[in-house]
Write a protein that holds these residues in place. Structure first.
Motif, PDB file in Angstrom:
ATOM      1  N   ASP A 119       0.815  -1.171  -0.086  1.00  0.00           N
ATOM      2  CA  ASP A 119      -0.096   0.086  -0.008  1.00  0.00           C
ATOM      3  C   ASP A 119       0.945   1.260   0.075  1.00  0.00           C
ATOM      4  O   ASP A 119       0.625   2.094  -0.840  1.00  0.00           O
ATOM      5  N   ARG A 120       1.854   1.196   0.885  1.00  0.00           N
ATOM      6  CA  ARG A 120       2.769   2.404   0.863  1.00  0.00           C
ATOM      7  C   ARG A 120       3.673   2.697  -0.341  1.00  0.00           C
ATOM      8  O   ARG A 120       3.694   3.915  -0.569  1.00  0.00           O
ATOM      9  N   LEU A 121       3.811   1.730  -1.059  1.00  0.00           N
ATOM     10  CA  LEU A 121       4.587   1.708  -2.308  1.00  0.00           C
ATOM     11  C   LEU A 121       3.633   1.974  -3.602  1.00  0.00           C
ATOM     12  O   LEU A 121       4.128   1.961  -4.667  1.00  0.00           O
ATOM     13  N   GLY A 122       2.363   1.989  -3.409  1.00  0.00           N
ATOM     14  CA  GLY A 122       1.260   2.175  -4.506  1.00  0.00           C
ATOM     15  C   GLY A 122       1.437   0.902  -5.271  1.00  0.00           C
ATOM     16  O   GLY A 122       0.656   1.180  -6.292  1.00  0.00           O
ATOM     17  N   LEU A 123       1.623  -0.147  -5.012  1.00  0.00           N
ATOM     18  CA  LEU A 123       1.429  -1.524  -5.766  1.00  0.00           C
ATOM     19  C   LEU A 123       0.003  -2.085  -5.268  1.00  0.00           C
ATOM     20  O   LEU A 123      -0.427  -2.663  -6.362  1.00  0.00           O
ATOM     21  N   LEU A 124      -0.415  -1.862  -4.323  1.00  0.00           N
ATOM     22  CA  LEU A 124      -1.765  -2.531  -3.919  1.00  0.00           C
ATOM     23  C   LEU A 124      -2.571  -1.463  -2.984  1.00  0.00           C
ATOM     24  O   LEU A 124      -2.308  -1.751  -1.657  1.00  0.00           O
ATOM     25  N   ALA A 125      -3.770  -0.872  -3.341  1.00  0.00           N
ATOM     26  CA  ALA A 125      -4.228  -0.051  -2.020  1.00  0.00           C
ATOM     27  C   ALA A 125      -5.237  -0.866  -1.901  1.00  0.00           C
ATOM     28  O   ALA A 125      -5.963  -1.482  -2.343  1.00  0.00           O
ATOM     29  N   PRO A 126      -5.875  -0.272  -0.563  1.00  0.00           N
ATOM     30  CA  PRO A 126      -6.857  -1.067   0.008  1.00  0.00           C
ATOM     31  C   PRO A 126      -8.133  -0.432  -0.668  1.00  0.00           C
ATOM     32  O   PRO A 126      -8.177   0.720  -1.078  1.00  0.00           O
ATOM     33  N   ALA A 127      -9.449  -1.336  -0.502  1.00  0.00           N
ATOM     34  CA  ALA A 127     -10.338  -0.717  -1.304  1.00  0.00           C
ATOM     35  C   ALA A 127     -11.172   0.444  -0.370  1.00  0.00           C
ATOM     36  O   ALA A 127     -11.771   0.873  -1.015  1.00  0.00           O
ATOM     37  N   HIS A 128     -10.802   0.134   1.003  1.00  0.00           N
ATOM     38  CA  HIS A 128     -11.573   1.207   1.894  1.00  0.00           C
ATOM     39  C   HIS A 128     -10.769   1.205   3.056  1.00  0.00           C
ATOM     40  O   HIS A 128      -9.808   0.458   3.499  1.00  0.00           O
ATOM     41  N   VAL A 129     -10.346   2.470   3.601  1.00  0.00           N
ATOM     42  CA  VAL A 129      -9.741   2.612   4.840  1.00  0.00           C
ATOM     43  C   VAL A 129     -10.572   3.401   5.781  1.00  0.00           C
ATOM     44  O   VAL A 129     -11.138   4.535   5.099  1.00  0.00           O
ATOM     45  N   ASP A 130     -10.897   2.919   7.061  1.00  0.00           N
ATOM     46  CA  ASP A 130     -11.884   3.791   7.880  1.00  0.00           C
ATOM     47  C   ASP A 130     -11.131   4.880   8.383  1.00  0.00           C
ATOM     48  O   ASP A 130      -9.882   5.071   8.630  1.00  0.00           O
ATOM     49  N   GLU A 131     -11.836   5.907   8.195  1.00  0.00           N
ATOM     50  CA  GLU A 131     -11.097   7.359   8.385  1.00  0.00           C
ATOM     51  C   GLU A 131     -11.041   7.443   9.869  1.00  0.00           C
ATOM     52  O   GLU A 131     -10.141   8.381  10.288  1.00  0.00           O
ATOM     53  N   VAL A 132     -11.707   6.730  10.887  1.00  0.00           N
ATOM     54  CA  VAL A 132     -11.579   6.969  12.336  1.00  0.00           C
ATOM     55  C   VAL A 132     -10.529   5.770  12.849  1.00  0.00           C
ATOM     56  O   VAL A 132      -9.535   6.614  13.477  1.00  0.00           O
ATOM     57  N   SER A 133     -10.634   4.746  12.325  1.00  0.00           N
ATOM     58  CA  SER A 133      -9.623   3.770  13.127  1.00  0.00           C
ATOM     59  C   SER A 133      -8.400   3.636  12.231  1.00  0.00           C
ATOM     60  O   SER A 133      -7.456   3.223  12.588  1.00  0.00           O
ATOM     61  N   GLY A 134      -8.627   3.865  10.885  1.00  0.00           N
ATOM     62  CA  GLY A 134      -7.283   3.711   9.909  1.00  0.00           C
ATOM     63  C   GLY A 134      -7.402   2.393   9.443  1.00  0.00           C
ATOM     64  O   GLY A 134      -6.233   1.886   8.861  1.00  0.00           O
ATOM     65  N   TYR A 135      -8.268   1.366   9.820  1.00  0.00           N
ATOM     66  CA  TYR A 135      -8.457  -0.039   9.592  1.00  0.00           C
ATOM     67  C   TYR A 135      -8.406  -0.076   8.011  1.00  0.00           C
ATOM     68  O   TYR A 135      -9.024   0.653   7.212  1.00  0.00           O
ATOM     69  N   ARG A 136      -7.648  -0.883   7.339  1.00  0.00           N
ATOM     70  CA  ARG A 136      -7.667  -1.136   5.844  1.00  0.00           C
ATOM     71  C   ARG A 136      -8.593  -2.277   5.584  1.00  0.00           C
ATOM     72  O   ARG A 136      -8.691  -3.428   6.063  1.00  0.00           O
ATOM     73  N   TYR A 137      -9.223  -2.221   4.582  1.00  0.00           N
ATOM     74  CA  TYR A 137     -10.364  -3.306   4.142  1.00  0.00           C
ATOM     75  C   TYR A 137     -10.052  -3.680   2.597  1.00  0.00           C
ATOM     76  O   TYR A 137      -9.627  -2.578   1.776  1.00  0.00           O
ATOM     77  N   TYR A 138     -10.049  -4.835   2.037  1.00  0.00           N
ATOM     78  CA  TYR A 138      -9.817  -5.160   0.703  1.00  0.00           C
ATOM     79  C   TYR A 138     -11.018  -5.924   0.095  1.00  0.00           C
ATOM     80  O   TYR A 138     -11.783  -6.584   0.882  1.00  0.00           O
ATOM     81  N   ARG A 139     -11.285  -5.934  -1.246  1.00  0.00           N
ATOM     82  CA  ARG A 139     -12.287  -6.878  -1.985  1.00  0.00           C
ATOM     83  C   ARG A 139     -11.316  -7.945  -2.136  1.00  0.00           C
ATOM     84  O   ARG A 139     -10.243  -8.251  -2.270  1.00  0.00           O
ATOM     85  N   ALA A 140     -12.240  -9.222  -2.330  1.00  0.00           N
ATOM     86  CA  ALA A 140     -11.669 -10.508  -2.376  1.00  0.00           C
ATOM     87  C   ALA A 140     -10.982 -10.439  -3.712  1.00  0.00           C
ATOM     88  O   ALA A 140     -10.047 -11.155  -3.805  1.00  0.00           O
ATOM     89  N   ASP A 141     -11.582  -9.688  -4.710  1.00  0.00           N
ATOM     90  CA  ASP A 141     -10.804  -9.839  -6.062  1.00  0.00           C
ATOM     91  C   ASP A 141      -9.447  -9.165  -6.206  1.00  0.00           C
ATOM     92  O   ASP A 141      -8.827  -9.415  -7.255  1.00  0.00           O
ATOM     93  N   GLN A 142      -9.324  -8.683  -5.044  1.00  0.00           N
ATOM     94  CA  GLN A 142      -7.709  -7.917  -4.846  1.00  0.00           C
ATOM     95  C   GLN A 142      -6.505  -9.017  -4.707  1.00  0.00           C
ATOM     96  O   GLN A 142      -5.500  -8.697  -4.763  1.00  0.00           O
TER      97      GLN A 142
END
Length: 288
Positions: free
Chosen positions: A32-55
Protein backbone atom coordinates in the motif's frame (compact mmCIF):
# COMPACT_ATOMS: atom_id res chain seq x y z
CA UNK A 1 -26.01 0.16 5.07
CA UNK A 2 -23.63 0.46 8.03
CA UNK A 3 -19.90 0.09 7.61
CA UNK A 4 -19.93 -3.16 9.66
CA UNK A 5 -22.43 -4.70 7.25
CA UNK A 6 -20.41 -3.37 4.27
CA UNK A 7 -17.25 -4.96 5.63
CA UNK A 8 -18.91 -8.26 6.42
CA UNK A 9 -20.70 -8.59 3.07
CA UNK A 10 -18.32 -7.04 0.54
CA UNK A 11 -14.92 -6.37 2.06
CA UNK A 12 -12.31 -8.27 4.03
CA UNK A 13 -10.30 -7.02 6.95
CA UNK A 14 -6.56 -6.87 6.36
CA UNK A 15 -6.15 -10.05 8.44
CA UNK A 16 -8.76 -12.00 6.50
CA UNK A 17 -7.46 -10.71 3.18
CA UNK A 18 -3.87 -11.55 4.11
CA UNK A 19 -4.94 -15.13 4.84
CA UNK A 20 -6.76 -15.39 1.51
CA UNK A 21 -3.86 -13.88 -0.45
CA UNK A 22 -1.33 -15.96 1.53
CA UNK A 23 0.59 -12.84 2.53
CA UNK A 24 1.29 -11.09 5.80
CA UNK A 25 -0.45 -7.91 6.90
CA UNK A 26 3.02 -6.34 7.05
CA UNK A 27 3.57 -7.09 3.34
CA UNK A 28 0.16 -5.63 2.48
CA UNK A 29 0.96 -2.43 4.35
CA UNK A 30 4.25 -2.19 2.41
CA UNK A 31 2.49 -2.71 -0.93
CA UNK A 32 0.00 0.00 0.00
CA UNK A 33 2.76 2.42 0.97
CA UNK A 34 4.55 1.80 -2.34
CA UNK A 35 1.41 2.16 -4.41
CA UNK A 36 1.38 -1.45 -5.58
CA UNK A 37 -1.87 -2.50 -3.93
CA UNK A 38 -4.11 0.04 -2.23
CA UNK A 39 -6.94 -1.08 0.09
CA UNK A 40 -10.45 -0.78 -1.29
CA UNK A 41 -11.45 1.16 1.81
CA UNK A 42 -9.71 2.75 4.80
CA UNK A 43 -11.77 3.66 7.86
CA UNK A 44 -11.29 7.38 8.49
CA UNK A 45 -11.59 6.99 12.26
CA UNK A 46 -9.70 3.79 13.01
CA UNK A 47 -7.38 3.71 10.00
CA UNK A 48 -8.24 0.03 9.43
CA UNK A 49 -7.69 -1.24 5.91
CA UNK A 50 -10.25 -3.33 4.04
CA UNK A 51 -9.85 -5.19 0.76
CA UNK A 52 -12.10 -6.71 -1.88
CA UNK A 53 -11.76 -10.44 -2.40
CA UNK A 54 -10.92 -9.95 -6.07
CA UNK A 55 -7.77 -8.00 -5.10
CA UNK A 56 -6.18 -11.26 -3.94
CA UNK A 57 -4.97 -12.10 -7.46
CA UNK A 58 -3.03 -8.83 -7.74
CA UNK A 59 -1.59 -9.31 -4.26
CA UNK A 60 -0.35 -12.79 -5.18
CA UNK A 61 1.12 -11.49 -8.45
CA UNK A 62 3.09 -8.83 -6.59
CA UNK A 63 4.36 -11.44 -4.13
CA UNK A 64 5.43 -13.80 -6.93
CA UNK A 65 7.27 -11.03 -8.77
CA UNK A 66 9.06 -10.20 -5.53
CA UNK A 67 10.31 -13.80 -5.46
CA UNK A 68 12.13 -13.02 -8.73
CA UNK A 69 13.96 -10.21 -6.88
CA UNK A 70 12.27 -7.75 -9.19
CA UNK A 71 12.66 -4.15 -7.98
CA UNK A 72 9.45 -2.63 -6.71
CA UNK A 73 9.47 0.08 -9.39
CA UNK A 74 9.48 -2.58 -12.12
CA UNK A 75 6.78 -4.57 -10.34
CA UNK A 76 4.61 -1.45 -10.47
CA UNK A 77 5.12 -1.31 -14.25
CA UNK A 78 4.21 -4.99 -14.69
CA UNK A 79 1.04 -4.92 -12.60
CA UNK A 80 -0.08 -1.70 -14.27
CA UNK A 81 0.26 -3.27 -17.73
CA UNK A 82 -2.11 -5.80 -19.24
CA UNK A 83 -1.81 -9.12 -21.05
CA UNK A 84 1.06 -9.38 -23.52
CA UNK A 85 2.44 -5.98 -22.48
CA UNK A 86 2.88 -7.23 -18.90
CA UNK A 87 4.42 -10.46 -20.16
CA UNK A 88 6.81 -8.46 -22.34
CA UNK A 89 7.97 -6.41 -19.35
CA UNK A 90 8.59 -9.62 -17.43
CA UNK A 91 10.54 -11.09 -20.37
CA UNK A 92 12.74 -8.00 -20.57
CA UNK A 93 13.45 -8.11 -16.84
CA UNK A 94 14.30 -11.80 -16.91
CA UNK A 95 16.60 -11.41 -19.92
CA UNK A 96 18.52 -8.74 -17.99
CA UNK A 97 18.61 -11.02 -14.94
CA UNK A 98 19.95 -14.00 -16.88
CA UNK A 99 22.63 -11.82 -18.47
CA UNK A 100 23.65 -10.63 -15.01
CA UNK A 101 23.73 -14.21 -13.69
CA UNK A 102 25.89 -15.29 -16.64
CA UNK A 103 28.33 -12.48 -15.94
CA UNK A 104 28.41 -13.32 -12.24
CA UNK A 105 28.96 -17.01 -13.03
CA UNK A 106 31.94 -16.13 -15.20
CA UNK A 107 33.28 -13.84 -12.50
CA UNK A 108 32.94 -16.62 -9.92
CA UNK A 109 34.91 -18.99 -12.16
CA UNK A 110 37.59 -16.36 -12.64
CA UNK A 111 37.83 -15.73 -8.89
CA UNK A 112 37.92 -19.47 -8.20
CA UNK A 113 40.97 -19.69 -10.43
CA UNK A 114 42.68 -16.84 -8.62
CA UNK A 115 41.85 -18.13 -5.15
CA UNK A 116 43.02 -21.65 -5.97
CA UNK A 117 46.38 -20.41 -7.26
CA UNK A 118 45.70 -21.17 -10.93
CA UNK A 119 46.37 -17.61 -12.15
CA UNK A 120 49.40 -18.70 -14.17
CA UNK A 121 47.23 -21.19 -16.06
CA UNK A 122 44.76 -18.43 -16.95
CA UNK A 123 47.54 -16.09 -18.06
CA UNK A 124 49.13 -18.76 -20.22
CA UNK A 125 46.41 -18.57 -22.86
CA UNK A 126 47.43 -14.99 -23.76
CA UNK A 127 50.35 -14.18 -26.04
CA UNK A 128 52.12 -10.98 -24.98
CA UNK A 129 53.89 -8.87 -27.58
CA UNK A 130 55.25 -5.33 -27.87
CA UNK A 131 54.87 -2.65 -30.50
CA UNK A 132 56.37 0.82 -31.02
CA UNK A 133 53.70 3.47 -31.59
CA UNK A 134 54.65 6.90 -33.01
CA UNK A 135 53.46 10.25 -31.67
CA UNK A 136 49.85 10.96 -32.68
CA UNK A 137 47.23 13.68 -32.47
CA UNK A 138 44.00 12.32 -30.97
CA UNK A 139 40.46 13.53 -30.51
CA UNK A 140 39.30 12.53 -27.03
CA UNK A 141 36.19 12.36 -24.87
CA UNK A 142 36.85 11.81 -21.16
CA UNK A 143 34.32 11.04 -18.46
CA UNK A 144 33.84 9.40 -15.08
CA UNK A 145 31.89 6.19 -15.66
CA UNK A 146 31.09 2.93 -13.90
CA UNK A 147 31.80 -0.47 -15.45
CA UNK A 148 28.20 -1.27 -16.35
CA UNK A 149 27.98 2.01 -18.31
CA UNK A 150 31.03 1.26 -20.49
CA UNK A 151 29.25 -0.91 -23.12
CA UNK A 152 26.97 2.03 -23.89
CA UNK A 153 29.38 4.94 -23.51
CA UNK A 154 32.41 3.56 -25.38
CA UNK A 155 30.73 2.92 -28.76
CA UNK A 156 28.74 6.16 -28.48
CA UNK A 157 31.84 8.23 -27.67
CA UNK A 158 33.99 6.58 -30.35
CA UNK A 159 31.19 7.14 -32.87
CA UNK A 160 31.13 10.86 -32.07
CA UNK A 161 34.92 11.11 -32.27
CA UNK A 162 35.11 9.19 -35.54
CA UNK A 163 32.59 11.63 -37.00
CA UNK A 164 34.86 14.48 -35.96
CA UNK A 165 37.94 12.71 -37.31
CA UNK A 166 36.35 12.47 -40.75
CA UNK A 167 36.12 16.27 -40.72
CA UNK A 168 39.74 16.52 -39.58
CA UNK A 169 41.58 14.76 -42.39
CA UNK A 170 40.46 11.23 -41.54
CA UNK A 171 41.19 8.54 -38.96
CA UNK A 172 44.88 7.60 -38.83
CA UNK A 173 44.82 4.66 -36.42
CA UNK A 174 42.75 2.27 -34.35
CA UNK A 175 40.44 3.91 -31.76
CA UNK A 176 41.36 3.20 -28.15
CA UNK A 177 40.15 3.77 -24.59
CA UNK A 178 42.52 4.87 -21.81
CA UNK A 179 41.78 4.09 -18.15
CA UNK A 180 43.34 6.64 -15.81
CA UNK A 181 42.06 4.83 -12.70
CA UNK A 182 40.11 1.67 -11.96
CA UNK A 183 36.65 1.43 -13.53
CA UNK A 184 34.28 -0.96 -11.76
CA UNK A 185 30.80 -0.76 -10.29
CA UNK A 186 32.35 1.04 -7.30
CA UNK A 187 35.05 3.13 -9.02
CA UNK A 188 34.38 5.55 -11.89
CA UNK A 189 37.79 6.09 -13.46
CA UNK A 190 37.93 8.38 -15.38
CA UNK A 191 38.17 6.77 -18.81
CA UNK A 192 39.01 8.47 -22.10
CA UNK A 193 37.90 7.43 -25.58
CA UNK A 194 40.44 8.41 -28.25
CA UNK A 195 40.56 8.50 -32.06
CA UNK A 196 43.82 9.38 -33.91
CA UNK A 197 43.33 12.15 -36.50
CA UNK A 198 45.34 13.59 -39.38
CA UNK A 199 44.70 17.35 -39.00
CA UNK A 200 45.18 18.79 -35.51
CA UNK A 201 43.87 22.27 -36.36
CA UNK A 202 40.72 20.94 -38.04
CA UNK A 203 40.18 18.60 -35.07
CA UNK A 204 40.42 21.52 -32.63
CA UNK A 205 37.95 23.55 -34.67
CA UNK A 206 35.49 20.64 -34.66
CA UNK A 207 35.96 20.02 -30.91
CA UNK A 208 35.25 23.67 -30.09
CA UNK A 209 31.83 23.32 -31.71
CA UNK A 210 30.80 20.34 -29.56
CA UNK A 211 28.71 20.50 -26.34
CA UNK A 212 30.98 21.39 -23.42
CA UNK A 213 29.39 18.66 -21.29
CA UNK A 214 30.96 15.95 -23.46
CA UNK A 215 34.47 17.14 -22.63
CA UNK A 216 35.78 16.63 -26.18
CA UNK A 217 39.39 17.79 -26.57
CA UNK A 218 42.43 17.39 -28.78
CA UNK A 219 45.77 16.28 -27.37
CA UNK A 220 49.07 14.77 -28.50
CA UNK A 221 49.65 11.13 -27.57
CA UNK A 222 53.44 10.69 -27.17
CA UNK A 223 55.44 8.03 -28.96
CA UNK A 224 55.52 4.93 -26.78
CA UNK A 225 56.19 1.24 -26.57
CA UNK A 226 53.16 -0.89 -25.76
CA UNK A 227 53.06 -4.37 -24.24
CA UNK A 228 49.78 -5.97 -25.27
CA UNK A 229 47.65 -9.11 -25.46
CA UNK A 230 45.23 -9.65 -28.33
CA UNK A 231 41.77 -10.84 -27.30
CA UNK A 232 38.55 -11.97 -28.95
CA UNK A 233 35.17 -10.29 -28.85
CA UNK A 234 34.01 -12.83 -26.24
CA UNK A 235 37.04 -12.07 -24.06
CA UNK A 236 36.28 -8.34 -24.03
CA UNK A 237 33.43 -9.05 -21.61
CA UNK A 238 34.00 -8.63 -17.90
CA UNK A 239 35.69 -10.44 -16.17
CA UNK A 240 37.53 -12.24 -18.99
CA UNK A 241 39.22 -8.98 -19.93
CA UNK A 242 40.62 -8.68 -16.39
CA UNK A 243 42.59 -11.88 -16.90
CA UNK A 244 44.08 -10.43 -20.10
CA UNK A 245 45.17 -7.24 -18.35
CA UNK A 246 46.66 -9.24 -15.48
CA UNK A 247 48.51 -11.47 -17.95
CA UNK A 248 50.14 -8.40 -19.50
CA UNK A 249 51.02 -7.04 -16.04
CA UNK A 250 52.58 -10.38 -15.03
CA UNK A 251 54.63 -10.40 -18.26
CA UNK A 252 55.85 -6.83 -17.63
CA UNK A 253 57.07 -7.85 -14.18
CA UNK A 254 58.77 -10.98 -15.52
CA UNK A 255 60.58 -8.93 -18.19
CA UNK A 256 61.80 -6.36 -15.66
CA UNK A 257 60.01 -3.51 -17.46
CA UNK A 258 58.36 -0.43 -15.93
CA UNK A 259 54.93 1.07 -16.60
CA UNK A 260 55.03 4.26 -18.65
CA UNK A 261 51.38 5.33 -18.61
CA UNK A 262 47.81 4.16 -18.00
CA UNK A 263 46.41 0.94 -19.46
CA UNK A 264 44.22 0.94 -22.54
CA UNK A 265 42.00 -1.08 -24.87
CA UNK A 266 42.69 -0.72 -28.60
CA UNK A 267 39.77 -1.61 -30.89
CA UNK A 268 41.22 -2.46 -34.31
CA UNK A 269 38.35 -4.48 -35.86
CA UNK A 270 34.74 -3.89 -36.92
CA UNK A 271 32.90 -4.77 -33.71
CA UNK A 272 29.49 -5.28 -35.29
CA UNK A 273 30.82 -7.61 -38.00
CA UNK A 274 33.00 -9.68 -35.65
CA UNK A 275 31.97 -13.01 -34.21
CA UNK A 276 32.60 -14.11 -30.60
CA UNK A 277 35.91 -15.81 -31.47
CA UNK A 278 37.23 -13.07 -33.76
CA UNK A 279 40.12 -10.94 -32.49
CA UNK A 280 38.93 -7.38 -32.01
CA UNK A 281 40.95 -5.73 -29.24
CA UNK A 282 44.42 -5.36 -27.75
CA UNK A 283 44.71 -4.75 -24.01
CA UNK A 284 47.90 -2.82 -23.46
CA UNK A 285 50.22 -0.94 -21.11
CA UNK A 286 52.84 1.63 -22.15
CA UNK A 287 56.23 0.35 -20.93
CA UNK A 288 59.87 1.38 -20.84
Amino acid sequence: MTEDVLVNEELLTIGAFAARARLSPKALRLYDRLGLLAPAHVDEVSGYRYYRADQAERARLVALLRQLDMPLARIAEVVAAEGSAAAGLLDAYWADTEARFASQRTLAEYLRGRLSGRSSEMYGKFVIETVEVPERVVLTEKRHTLADELPVWIPAALGRLEEGAREAGGITGAPFVVYYAAVSNESDGPAESCVPVADADAARAWAEGQPRARGIQVRVEPAQRLAYARITKAQVAHPQILAAFEAVEAWITEQGLSYDGPCREIYFADWDAAGPEDAVCDVAFPVR
